[in-house]
Design a protein around this motif. Structure first.
Motif, PDB file in Angstrom:
ATOM      1  N   THR A 207       0.827  -1.213   0.000  1.00 20.65           N
ATOM      2  CA  THR A 207       0.000   0.000   0.000  1.00 20.65           C
ATOM      3  C   THR A 207       0.855   1.255   0.000  1.00 20.65           C
ATOM      4  N   TYR A 208       2.007   1.190   0.647  1.00 20.88           N
ATOM      5  CA  TYR A 208       2.855   2.375   0.703  1.00 20.88           C
ATOM      6  C   TYR A 208       3.377   2.792  -0.675  1.00 20.88           C
ATOM      7  N   LEU A 209       3.298   1.899  -1.654  1.00 22.19           N
ATOM      8  CA  LEU A 209       3.696   2.223  -3.021  1.00 22.19           C
ATOM      9  C   LEU A 209       2.514   2.667  -3.878  1.00 22.19           C
ATOM     10  N   ALA A 210       1.331   2.766  -3.277  1.00 21.02           N
ATOM     11  CA  ALA A 210       0.141   3.155  -4.036  1.00 21.02           C
ATOM     12  C   ALA A 210       0.303   4.487  -4.769  1.00 21.02           C
ATOM     13  N   PRO A 211       0.933   5.518  -4.177  1.00 20.42           N
ATOM     14  CA  PRO A 211       1.083   6.787  -4.910  1.00 20.42           C
ATOM     15  C   PRO A 211       1.797   6.627  -6.242  1.00 20.42           C
ATOM     16  N   LEU A 212       2.734   5.706  -6.313  1.00 18.65           N
ATOM     17  CA  LEU A 212       3.452   5.489  -7.573  1.00 18.65           C
ATOM     18  C   LEU A 212       2.514   4.940  -8.645  1.00 18.65           C
ATOM     19  N   GLY A 213       1.720   3.935  -8.288  1.00 12.91           N
ATOM     20  CA  GLY A 213       0.769   3.372  -9.247  1.00 12.91           C
ATOM     21  C   GLY A 213      -0.298   4.374  -9.641  1.00 12.91           C
ATOM     22  N   ILE A 214      -0.747   5.185  -8.689  1.00 10.25           N
ATOM     23  CA  ILE A 214      -1.761   6.205  -8.991  1.00 10.25           C
ATOM     24  C   ILE A 214      -1.196   7.243  -9.949  1.00 10.25           C
ATOM     25  N   GLY A 215       0.033   7.675  -9.700  1.00  7.13           N
ATOM     26  CA  GLY A 215       0.651   8.656 -10.591  1.00  7.13           C
ATOM     27  C   GLY A 215       0.849   8.129 -11.998  1.00  7.13           C
ATOM     28  N   ILE A 216       1.247   6.869 -12.113  1.00 10.03           N
ATOM     29  CA  ILE A 216       1.416   6.263 -13.436  1.00 10.03           C
ATOM     30  C   ILE A 216       0.078   6.176 -14.153  1.00 10.03           C
ATOM     31  N   SER A 217      -0.970   5.809 -13.421  1.00 11.15           N
ATOM     32  CA  SER A 217      -2.299   5.737 -14.025  1.00 11.15           C
ATOM     33  C   SER A 217      -2.750   7.100 -14.543  1.00 11.15           C
ATOM     34  N   PHE A 218      -2.511   8.138 -13.752  1.00 15.98           N
ATOM     35  CA  PHE A 218      -2.910   9.474 -14.177  1.00 15.98           C
ATOM     36  C   PHE A 218      -2.073   9.949 -15.361  1.00 15.98           C
ATOM     37  N   PHE A 219      -0.795   9.629 -15.366  1.00 13.54           N
ATOM     38  CA  PHE A 219       0.067   9.959 -16.502  1.00 13.54           C
ATOM     39  C   PHE A 219      -0.458   9.315 -17.778  1.00 13.54           C
ATOM     40  N   LEU A 220      -0.842   8.060 -17.678  1.00 17.44           N
ATOM     41  CA  LEU A 220      -1.388   7.351 -18.838  1.00 17.44           C
ATOM     42  C   LEU A 220      -2.678   7.995 -19.313  1.00 17.44           C
ATOM     43  N   ALA A 221      -3.554   8.361 -18.374  1.00 20.73           N
ATOM     44  CA  ALA A 221      -4.818   8.997 -18.748  1.00 20.73           C
ATOM     45  C   ALA A 221      -4.579  10.348 -19.419  1.00 20.73           C
ATOM     46  N   GLN A 222      -3.580  11.079 -18.952  1.00 20.45           N
ATOM     47  CA  GLN A 222      -3.275  12.364 -19.562  1.00 20.45           C
ATOM     48  C   GLN A 222      -2.745  12.204 -20.980  1.00 20.45           C
ATOM     49  N   LEU A 223      -1.931  11.199 -21.205  1.00 16.21           N
ATOM     50  CA  LEU A 223      -1.421  10.950 -22.555  1.00 16.21           C
ATOM     51  C   LEU A 223      -2.568  10.777 -23.549  1.00 16.21           C
ATOM     52  N   VAL A 224      -3.627  10.128 -23.088  1.00 20.23           N
ATOM     53  CA  VAL A 224      -4.762   9.864 -23.966  1.00 20.23           C
ATOM     54  C   VAL A 224      -5.701  11.061 -24.037  1.00 20.23           C
TER      55      VAL A 224
END
Length: 335
Positions: A207-224
């Motif tokens: 769970t402590y790594l959740a911010p990394l996965g959330i940021g990657i998800s948002f980066f991907l959404a922004q690309l699209v």
């Protein structure tokens, strides 16, 4: 001598004897590093969860891959005197820079604030967490207002601090229709919110790594999304710049409704998985595999103890039948 008791299966929780490859003979700990899901019974519910998860996962994976490719290959086409003239398409360097700015900023700030407030920063995320039981109604309402005010404050400071017109508003582009923009915002938000629920709301060993996965998800959404809708996914992100610039196009409502629908889709899908008890479909994913492998190597380190039946002197034999205790009690009375 009484037989050794049977232990619950590590994967299924059903009673039954386990083979020596799955349990350490002295500690009764699971030692096999095989996927626990391979030992599950092929029930209708488990197969339904597996099929549903693979369908949605494959859809989201290819949706964002195809959409990103579509953005990269998009060109503007105009007609001059009956001839098609290919014009310049989206500036991919600009899109990449904007996506990185949003993705990295979200990662850093969620990591900083997730132990304080949860690091939501988005009314859609707040709504989803309320729906899945992660936030009470009063806290959700307070956080919602704070997020809207935070977006307005950020836009106001940027407009004053940096020279030139503030060009951070969300607008439809690339000949995107209003309906297309609405559903683009919905799908992008659904992906982001579902990642947040599974990585942050559902507690696990990483769970402590959740911010990394959330940021990657948002980066991907922004690309699209940046080229077609401005990549809002967050009403506070769109509302702040619109207030500062006094620009509210007729389709501005999609930046409120689209993310809200995305939150409903994500929370609804999560609720369905929870109803189907998704954790039982593929258990053991948070298992400490390093410890399991260490326990599994113990028989190799001391083969005499486990292969010849000679027990370790440090761990004396325990008479499980209870006869030893009765004999000792009788001896004490005789003395």
């Amino acid at each position: 001598m009484a037989s050794r008791p049977r232990f619950l299966s590590f994967a299924t929780g059903a009673s039954g004897s386990n083979s020596s490859s799955n349990l350490n003979p002295t500690s009764n700990k699971p030692t096999s590093t095989a996927l626990p899901m391979l030992t599950l019974p092929p029930t209708l519910r488990n197969n339904t969860v597996a099929a549903l998860g693979e369908f949605v996962g494959t859809f989201l994976f290819l949706f964002f891959a195809f959409a990103g490719t579509q953005v990269a290959n998009t060109t503007g086409v105009t007609n001059q005197h009956g001839a098609d003239v290919i014009m310049q398409g989206p500036n991919l360097i600009v899109l990449l820079f904007i996506s990185l700015a949003f993705g990295v900023s979200l990662t850093a700030n969620v990591w900083a604030f997730y132990r304080i407030t949860g690091g939501l920063f988005n009314p859609s995320v707040t709504l989803a967490l309320y729906l899945v039981g992660g936030l009470p109604l009063l806290r959700s309402s307070i956080v919602f207002v704070a997020q809207i005010l935070g977006g307005m404050a950020a836009a106001g400071v940027v407009s004053v601090l940096f020279p030139g017109d503030m060009a951070v508003g969300t607008k439809l582009g690339g000949k995107t229709s209003v309906v297309q923009g609405l559903f683009i915002e919905m799908f992008l938000t659904a992906e982001l919110v579902f990642v947040i629920i599974m990585l942050a709301a559902e507690k696990h060993k990483s769970t402590y790594l959740a911010p990394l996965g959330i940021g990657i998800s948002f980066f991907l959404a922004q690309l699209v999304g940046v080229y077609f809708t401005g990549g809002s996914l967050n009403f506070a992100r769109s509302f702040g710049p619109a207030v500062v610039n006094h620009e509210f196009p007729g389709y501005f409502w999609i930046y409120a409704l689209g993310p809200m629908l995305g939150a409903l889709v994500a929370s609804g899908f999560y609720s369905l998985l929870k109803y189907l008890r998704w954790k039982e479909c593929n258990p053991g994913q948070d298992r400490d595999w390093d410890d399991a492998e260490r326990v599994e190597r113990e028989p190799m380190l001391n083969p005499a103890e486990h292969n010849t039946g000679v027990e370790s002197p440090e761990e004396p034999s325990v008479d499980r039948s209870g006869s030893g205790a009765q004999e000792a009690e009788g001896t004490g009375r005789a003395n």
